[in-house]
Enzyme design. Sequence first.
Site, PDB file in Angstrom:
ATOM      1  N   SER A 142      52.124  22.523  15.386  1.00  9.92           N
ATOM      2  CA  SER A 142      51.262  24.016  14.623  1.00  9.92           C
ATOM      3  C   SER A 142      50.663  24.654  15.655  1.00  9.92           C
ATOM      4  O   SER A 142      50.568  24.359  16.411  1.00  9.92           O
ATOM      5  CB  SER A 142      51.135  23.394  13.438  1.00  9.92           C
ATOM      6  N   TYR A 156      43.267  18.760   9.631  1.00 10.71           N
ATOM      7  CA  TYR A 156      45.118  19.146   9.713  1.00 10.71           C
ATOM      8  C   TYR A 156      45.606  19.159  11.385  1.00 10.71           C
ATOM      9  O   TYR A 156      46.195  18.965  12.126  1.00 10.71           O
ATOM     10  CB  TYR A 156      45.247  20.096   8.782  1.00 10.71           C
TER      11      TYR A 156
HETATM   12  P1  NDP Z   1      56.669  22.606   2.603  1.00  6.54           P
HETATM   13  O1  NDP Z   1      55.221  22.121   1.675  1.00  6.54           O
HETATM   14  O2  NDP Z   1      57.036  23.512   1.673  1.00  6.54           O
HETATM   15  O3  NDP Z   1      57.283  21.492   2.527  1.00  6.54           O
HETATM   16  C1  NDP Z   1      56.516  19.880   3.354  1.00  6.54           C
HETATM   17  C2  NDP Z   1      58.030  18.969   3.386  1.00  6.54           C
HETATM   18  O4  NDP Z   1      56.896  17.761   3.185  1.00  6.54           O
HETATM   19  C3  NDP Z   1      58.489  18.988   1.910  1.00  6.54           C
HETATM   20  O5  NDP Z   1      59.580  18.794   2.094  1.00  6.54           O
HETATM   21  C4  NDP Z   1      57.965  18.132   0.931  1.00  6.54           C
HETATM   22  O6  NDP Z   1      59.262  17.259   0.416  1.00  6.54           O
HETATM   23  C5  NDP Z   1      57.931  16.801   2.388  1.00  6.54           C
HETATM   24  N1  NDP Z   1      57.241  15.556   1.986  1.00  6.54           N
HETATM   25  C6  NDP Z   1      55.417  16.410   1.922  1.00  6.54           C
HETATM   26  N2  NDP Z   1      54.855  14.758   2.318  1.00  6.54           N
HETATM   27  C7  NDP Z   1      56.187  13.373   1.941  1.00  6.54           C
HETATM   28  C8  NDP Z   1      56.706  12.597   2.423  1.00  6.54           C
HETATM   29  N3  NDP Z   1      55.002  11.411   1.538  1.00  6.54           N
HETATM   30  N4  NDP Z   1      57.532  11.863   2.592  1.00  6.54           N
HETATM   31  C9  NDP Z   1      59.099  12.871   2.723  1.00  6.54           C
HETATM   32  N5  NDP Z   1      58.116  14.240   2.772  1.00  6.54           N
HETATM   33  C10 NDP Z   1      57.362  14.301   2.182  1.00  6.54           C
HETATM   34  O7  NDP Z   1      55.834  22.090   3.750  1.00  6.54           O
HETATM   35  P2  NDP Z   1      56.211  24.127   5.187  1.00  6.54           P
HETATM   36  O8  NDP Z   1      58.057  24.082   4.868  1.00  6.54           O
HETATM   37  O9  NDP Z   1      55.760  24.899   5.239  1.00  6.54           O
HETATM   38  O10 NDP Z   1      56.309  22.228   6.446  1.00  6.54           O
HETATM   39  C11 NDP Z   1      56.461  22.047   6.628  1.00  6.54           C
HETATM   40  C12 NDP Z   1      56.320  21.865   8.520  1.00  6.54           C
HETATM   41  O11 NDP Z   1      55.807  22.425   9.296  1.00  6.54           O
HETATM   42  C13 NDP Z   1      55.179  20.379   8.570  1.00  6.54           C
HETATM   43  O12 NDP Z   1      55.213  19.963   8.923  1.00  6.54           O
HETATM   44  C14 NDP Z   1      53.841  21.804   8.681  1.00  6.54           C
HETATM   45  O13 NDP Z   1      52.614  21.078   9.327  1.00  6.54           O
HETATM   46  C15 NDP Z   1      54.695  22.840   9.134  1.00  6.54           C
HETATM   47  N6  NDP Z   1      53.974  23.593   9.915  1.00  6.54           N
HETATM   48  C16 NDP Z   1      54.477  24.609   8.509  1.00  6.54           C
HETATM   49  C17 NDP Z   1      53.571  26.020   9.023  1.00  6.54           C
HETATM   50  C18 NDP Z   1      53.942  26.967   7.424  1.00  6.54           C
HETATM   51  O14 NDP Z   1      53.057  28.142   8.045  1.00  6.54           O
HETATM   52  N7  NDP Z   1      54.288  26.643   6.579  1.00  6.54           N
HETATM   53  C19 NDP Z   1      53.047  26.452  10.172  1.00  6.54           C
HETATM   54  C20 NDP Z   1      52.618  25.002  10.494  1.00  6.54           C
HETATM   55  C21 NDP Z   1      53.330  24.068  10.656  1.00  6.54           C
HETATM   56  P3  NDP Z   1      58.763  16.322  -1.209  1.00  6.54           P
HETATM   57  O15 NDP Z   1      57.842  16.773  -1.243  1.00  6.54           O
HETATM   58  O16 NDP Z   1      60.153  16.270  -1.800  1.00  6.54           O
HETATM   59  O17 NDP Z   1      58.336  14.973  -0.107  1.00  6.54           O
END
Ligand code: NDP
Length: 246
Positions: A142, A156
């Site tokens: 990030s 975070y």
């Molecule tokens: P979302 O919340 O939309 O997606 C997060 C995903 O992670 C979901 O598919 C969720 O699926 C999965 N997840 C969460 N916990 C678990 C778990 N214990 N096991 C398996 N899967 C899990 O957020 P983003 O798409 O934004 O996030 C994706 C990545 O991008 C993250 O690492 C985030 O930190 C990073 N990021 C995002 C930014 C943003 O602004 N959006 C900026 C910088 C980095 P489910 O709940 O079905 O398990």
Amino acid sequence: MGQISGKVVVITGASSGLGEATARHLATLGATLVLAARRKERLDLLVDECIAAGGKALAVKVDVTEREDVKAMVTAAVAQFGRIDVFINNAGLMAIAPITMTKVDEWERMIDINIKGVLYGIAAVLPVFEQQNDGHFVNISSVAGVKVFSPGGTVYSGTKYAVRAISEGVRHEVGANIRTTTICPGAVESELKLGSSDAESAQFVQDFYKQAIPADSVARAIAYAIEQPADVDINEIVLRPTQQDF
Ligand code: NDP
């Protein structure tokens, strides 16, 4: 150029946000996809979509905090498709709150998903990459892994700095034929902004995310790293909304 068509790509956290957008984008470029997350029903819909468009895809219910789940998913991917070319460590949680609130349960949750989940992914797939003498890690850090997002995002940020440190160490250690890319996005539209339990911090995040750019901006950056020739390793990409000042 290298190519994406025919590559077997595993994406954790593929049920929403960046992971889902990346799955859709790579599917249009001909990748074979292994989609992992806890909400399997969402993954199943995405798999149906990919198959209807002529592609190949597999959905696996995985909790990345469970080491055995991650290992079993890698085994299932190899059993189904014979190899893994790219492993995208994307699953993540952002729970923002002042450090003085000592939300220790949330700190542990973020460490378990954002750091240990990434390490479990690396541990599960590295033997496959070594045996193939080929492979590509894409780890999602990030902008908060480049600058400390405080007040509120201290833990975070700590997890996302860890992802960058681990990625750089993996790149250095794993040898000449395995590539490692770290992606550092700024505010991107997804469900991530909903992860904070502290009302004031949640409101701050909602306001901050008014400038968010679409998730397929990250999908295109990931595709760029994957499509390079095998002797080119794109190590880090930082991308933000143009108007983001942090
Ligand atoms: P979302 O919340 O939309 O997606 C997060 C995903 O992670 C979901 O598919 C969720 O699926 C999965 N997840 C969460 N916990 C678990 C778990 N214990 N096991 C398996 N899967 C899990 O957020 P983003 O798409 O934004 O996030 C994706 C990545 O991008 C993250 O690492 C985030 O930190 C990073 N990021 C995002 C930014 C943003 O602004 N959006 C900026 C910088 C980095 P489910 O709940 O079905 O398990």
